[in-house]
Scaffold this active site. Sequence first.
Site, PDB file in Angstrom:
ATOM      1  N   ASP A  47       0.846  -1.197   0.000  1.00 37.24           N
ATOM      2  CA  ASP A  47       0.000   0.000   0.000  1.00 37.24           C
ATOM      3  C   ASP A  47       0.879   1.244   0.000  1.00 37.24           C
ATOM      4  O   ASP A  47       1.726   1.422   0.880  1.00 37.24           O
ATOM      5  CB  ASP A  47      -0.893  -0.003   1.242  1.00 37.24           C
ATOM      6  CG  ASP A  47      -1.823   1.196   1.298  1.00 37.24           C
ATOM      7  OD1 ASP A  47      -2.983   1.059   0.870  1.00 37.24           O
ATOM      8  OD2 ASP A  47      -1.394   2.265   1.776  1.00 37.24           O
ATOM      9  N   TYR A  52       2.858  10.077  -0.417  1.00 39.96           N
ATOM     10  CA  TYR A  52       3.946   9.489   0.356  1.00 39.96           C
ATOM     11  C   TYR A  52       5.297   9.778  -0.282  1.00 39.96           C
ATOM     12  O   TYR A  52       6.332   9.723   0.388  1.00 39.96           O
ATOM     13  CB  TYR A  52       3.790   7.970   0.479  1.00 39.96           C
ATOM     14  CG  TYR A  52       2.559   7.482   1.188  1.00 39.96           C
ATOM     15  CD1 TYR A  52       1.690   8.353   1.844  1.00 39.96           C
ATOM     16  CD2 TYR A  52       2.253   6.123   1.210  1.00 39.96           C
ATOM     17  CE1 TYR A  52       0.556   7.885   2.482  1.00 39.96           C
ATOM     18  CE2 TYR A  52       1.123   5.652   1.853  1.00 39.96           C
ATOM     19  CZ  TYR A  52       0.273   6.527   2.473  1.00 39.96           C
ATOM     20  OH  TYR A  52      -0.849   6.048   3.098  1.00 39.96           O
ATOM     21  N   LYS A  77      -3.002   5.982  -4.116  1.00 40.34           N
ATOM     22  CA  LYS A  77      -4.100   6.876  -3.756  1.00 40.34           C
ATOM     23  C   LYS A  77      -3.957   8.236  -4.450  1.00 40.34           C
ATOM     24  O   LYS A  77      -2.848   8.717  -4.684  1.00 40.34           O
ATOM     25  CB  LYS A  77      -4.134   7.096  -2.239  1.00 40.34           C
ATOM     26  CG  LYS A  77      -4.134   5.804  -1.433  1.00 40.34           C
ATOM     27  CD  LYS A  77      -4.116   6.065   0.064  1.00 40.34           C
ATOM     28  CE  LYS A  77      -3.832   4.796   0.841  1.00 40.34           C
ATOM     29  NZ  LYS A  77      -2.420   4.371   0.760  1.00 40.34           N
ATOM     30  N   HIS A 110      -7.777   9.694  -1.555  1.00 42.56           N
ATOM     31  CA  HIS A 110      -7.055   9.673  -0.283  1.00 42.56           C
ATOM     32  C   HIS A 110      -7.825  10.365   0.846  1.00 42.56           C
ATOM     33  O   HIS A 110      -7.877   9.863   1.967  1.00 42.56           O
ATOM     34  CB  HIS A 110      -5.681  10.332  -0.466  1.00 42.56           C
ATOM     35  CG  HIS A 110      -4.664   9.874   0.525  1.00 42.56           C
ATOM     36  ND1 HIS A 110      -3.320   9.807   0.228  1.00 42.56           N
ATOM     37  CD2 HIS A 110      -4.777   9.454   1.802  1.00 42.56           C
ATOM     38  CE1 HIS A 110      -2.661   9.364   1.297  1.00 42.56           C
ATOM     39  NE2 HIS A 110      -3.523   9.147   2.257  1.00 42.56           N
TER      40      HIS A 110
END
Length: 282
Positions: A47, A52, A77, A110
């Site tokens: 994931d 990120y 996401k 997200h």
Amino acid sequence: MDLKDTFMLSNGEKIPRVGFGTWQSKDGEEAYQAVKTALEVGYRHIDTAAVYGNEASVGRAIKDSGIARSDLFVTSKLWDTALAKEDAAREIDESLSRLGLDYMDLFLIHWPNPLPTRPHFAERNAQVWRAMEDAVRAGKIKSIGTSNFHARHLLPLLEVAEIKPVVNQIIINPSVQQKELVQFNQEHDLLTEAYSPLGTGKILGLSELTELAEKHGKSVAQVVLRWSVQKGFLPLPKSVTPARIRENAQIFDFTLSSDDMALIDGLQGLAGTARNPDENSH
């Protein structure tokens, strides 16, 4: 049950029951080595997310693993900068490019309400959802879902979605159980994925969990992850430490009793709470 065991999603796709989270894993060697180790240990569900900043490292680790793409499940996401359909379409392609993949198994919105469109979050979500549906039809994504959505955000989306969401990824751990939202997910055929299943670290110091871990000859983290699995959630533990990555995978050789589960259920609110997605600053 093991790391390759799966849930059946409402659209007929299979998803491994435990995933490996990469939030706060730094791009470069840290994220690369963490994902590489996770895949070696046996994780098949990874994931990540655009925000990120580590999709490229995650993709490199996947490629270097040599594991067949069909044996892996990869999630990313859509970040809050996507406010319209064309934004989402572009960002889907950018995530695929960074990951070095032809398709993603799961793609999530997200957050439900970016600050620029907060008064009109339902319209924004409908816009980006249409791009995600187009990507499913084009073979770029297999399944689509949401992250951090509450019932008030999901209901308008469910009204307009032609392809229904199959997952709602939310923070879940013994201190943050979100029982009403979990019930809503169940009633609408949404699998509850649990991010931050070990909390922010404070939960690991609760004496009740320490005693339970000693009873089972396991670590507190293993007990908490086992609780999540037995609750029917899909936990996404994150670590960059090889020993802990391996430890977090070793949760299938013991079972928590009904009394154990009730004790853990009673820890609600003792080590943190969920933030309100309507109050985010992004």
